[in-house]
Design a protein around this motif. Structure first.
Motif, PDB file in Angstrom:
ATOM      1  N   CYS A 261       0.854  -1.192   0.000  1.00 14.26           N
ATOM      2  CA  CYS A 261       0.000   0.000   0.000  1.00 14.26           C
ATOM      3  C   CYS A 261       0.889   1.240   0.000  1.00 14.26           C
ATOM      4  O   CYS A 261       1.785   1.366   0.833  1.00 14.26           O
ATOM      5  N   HIS A 262       0.643   2.168  -0.948  1.00 18.06           N
ATOM      6  CA  HIS A 262       1.411   3.404  -1.030  1.00 18.06           C
ATOM      7  C   HIS A 262       0.498   4.629  -0.925  1.00 18.06           C
ATOM      8  O   HIS A 262       0.843   5.723  -1.406  1.00 18.06           O
ATOM      9  N   CYS A 263      -0.662   4.455  -0.304  1.00 21.62           N
ATOM     10  CA  CYS A 263      -1.565   5.588  -0.084  1.00 21.62           C
ATOM     11  C   CYS A 263      -0.987   6.495   1.003  1.00 21.62           C
ATOM     12  O   CYS A 263      -0.072   6.113   1.728  1.00 21.62           O
ATOM     13  N   TRP A 264      -1.527   7.693   1.116  1.00 19.91           N
ATOM     14  CA  TRP A 264      -1.046   8.613   2.145  1.00 19.91           C
ATOM     15  C   TRP A 264      -2.153   9.558   2.580  1.00 19.91           C
ATOM     16  O   TRP A 264      -3.204   9.649   1.938  1.00 19.91           O
ATOM     17  N   LEU A 265      -1.923  10.245   3.709  1.00 24.86           N
ATOM     18  CA  LEU A 265      -2.884  11.211   4.242  1.00 24.86           C
ATOM     19  C   LEU A 265      -2.507  12.615   3.807  1.00 24.86           C
ATOM     20  O   LEU A 265      -1.338  12.983   3.802  1.00 24.86           O
ATOM     21  N   GLU A 266      -3.512  13.403   3.493  1.00 24.74           N
ATOM     22  CA  GLU A 266      -3.306  14.805   3.124  1.00 24.74           C
ATOM     23  C   GLU A 266      -4.100  15.667   4.106  1.00 24.74           C
ATOM     24  O   GLU A 266      -5.280  15.395   4.356  1.00 24.74           O
ATOM     25  N   PRO A 267      -3.495  16.685   4.687  1.00 25.11           N
ATOM     26  CA  PRO A 267      -4.220  17.524   5.637  1.00 25.11           C
ATOM     27  C   PRO A 267      -5.210  18.454   4.933  1.00 25.11           C
ATOM     28  O   PRO A 267      -4.959  18.912   3.824  1.00 25.11           O
ATOM     29  N   VAL A 268      -6.326  18.689   5.567  1.00 28.46           N
ATOM     30  CA  VAL A 268      -7.310  19.650   5.060  1.00 28.46           C
ATOM     31  C   VAL A 268      -7.374  20.793   6.064  1.00 28.46           C
ATOM     32  O   VAL A 268      -7.771  20.596   7.214  1.00 28.46           O
ATOM     33  N   VAL A 269      -6.983  21.977   5.617  1.00 30.67           N
ATOM     34  CA  VAL A 269      -6.859  23.128   6.506  1.00 30.67           C
ATOM     35  C   VAL A 269      -8.178  23.880   6.610  1.00 30.67           C
ATOM     36  O   VAL A 269      -8.893  24.065   5.617  1.00 30.67           O
ATOM     37  N   ASN A 270      -8.504  24.309   7.819  1.00 27.33           N
ATOM     38  CA  ASN A 270      -9.702  25.116   8.071  1.00 27.33           C
ATOM     39  C   ASN A 270      -9.643  26.375   7.208  1.00 27.33           C
ATOM     40  O   ASN A 270      -8.639  27.076   7.161  1.00 27.33           O
ATOM     41  N   LYS A 271     -10.734  26.681   6.517  1.00 21.43           N
ATOM     42  CA  LYS A 271     -10.764  27.814   5.596  1.00 21.43           C
ATOM     43  C   LYS A 271     -10.450  29.128   6.301  1.00 21.43           C
ATOM     44  O   LYS A 271      -9.901  30.056   5.704  1.00 21.43           O
ATOM     45  N   GLU A 272     -10.785  29.236   7.579  1.00 27.03           N
ATOM     46  CA  GLU A 272     -10.495  30.469   8.315  1.00 27.03           C
ATOM     47  C   GLU A 272      -9.003  30.766   8.328  1.00 27.03           C
ATOM     48  O   GLU A 272      -8.586  31.918   8.214  1.00 27.03           O
TER      49      GLU A 272
END
Length: 285
Positions: A261-272
């Motif tokens: 498995c070579h998947c990964w996590l990407e952060p999602v930043v609060n729009k504020e």
């Protein structure tokens, strides 16, 4: 011999270049460090596997001397329990995995603006990480034990003899370079997942995590592809085709979902936070 060594080194370089390219194209921000860490860990794992093979070759020679017929499962298991594999793994491999978590975690910290350290791991992650370091060598040993037991039985039942048995053990995947390589890649990418997850949890600006599926994988798993782009609130779990996990390769997943498995996590930043940054840059201009 020199030509053989040169070819082996060329193959190794090609493997590393291909892996680095895959990781970079997939979005791994720690690609350089990961390849270095994987190579270091692979060498240590290979040494431990070869030591285990040497120990077993001595044991199986004695088996064929002591028994005229196939030994019982109990006798085989008793022999296999005497090995030093688990202790050797914990002494040699586990420290490289700890270092992998530390290195990748600190690299993510630079990107996310967090202060990563092992002491700051969430209680949930620390507990799972320590358990995994303890369980991994035992799981690998069970796999080896199963194959060794099968070959011992076959050598007696088919009258193959100790020479055949030693040859089959030496050629087995359980003691191969490939197993060392696959183990190093899987576990170092797991350390990367730990590092990414912990920094996401510690970052005040990150509210969600996005699953990303790697490009360039030869035989992608449909359930991994289906998650590509899916966002969940950080600290909650993804549904990976009937299995739940906080991040790719989480140790609680079965091997079928972790290995290769070579998947990964990407952060999602609060729009504020992103809006504030936009205002800041406008003022600077």
């Amino acid at each position: 011999m020199d030509e053989l060594i040169e070819k082996a080194l060329a193959i190794k370089k090609d493997e590393n270049d291909e892996l680095k390219k895959l990781l970079e194209e997939s979005g791994f921000v720690t690609a350089d460090s990961l390849v270095t860490l994987i190579n270091e860990t692979e060498e240590v794992v290979d040494d431990v596997l070869q030591d285990d093979l040497e120990e077993l070759l001595v044991f199986v020679s004695q088996l064929h001397i002591d028994y005229s017929k196939s030994p019982s499962n109990r006798k085989i298991n008793r022999m296999l329990k005497k090995r030093k594999f688990v202790d050797n793994f914990k002494d040699s491999v586990s420290p490289t995995l700890r270092n992998g978590l530390d290195v990748t975690g600190k690299e993510f910290a630079k990107v996310y603006g967090t202060d990563f350290s092992y002491d700051d791991l969430t209680k949930r992650t620390r507990k799972e990480f320590e358990k995994w370091l303890n369980d991994l060598p035992r799981i690998m040993k069970l796999s080896t034990d199963s194959e060794v037991s099968r070959l011992i039985k076959q050598s007696f039942e088919d009258g193959k003899g100790v020479k055949w048995l030693k040859k089959k053990l030496s050629e087995s995947y359980e003691f191969s370079y490939k197993r060392a390589r696959v183990t190093a890649i899987t576990e170092l990418l797991t350390m990367e997942s730990y590092g990414a997850y912990e920094n996401i949890m510690q970052s005040k600006s990150v509210t969600h995590a996005r699953w990303r599926h790697s490009l360039g994988v030869k035989e992608p798993r449909a359930n991994h592809q289906d998650l590509d782009g899916i966002e969940i609130e950080k600290g909650t779990e993804f549904d990976l085709g009937g299995h739940t996990c906080l991040y790719p390769r989480q140790p609680k997943l079965p091997a079928s979902e972790r290995v290769h498995c070579h998947c990964w996590l990407e952060p999602v930043v609060n729009k504020e936070y992103t809006d504030d940054d936009d205002d800041y840059y406008e003022e600077e201009e």
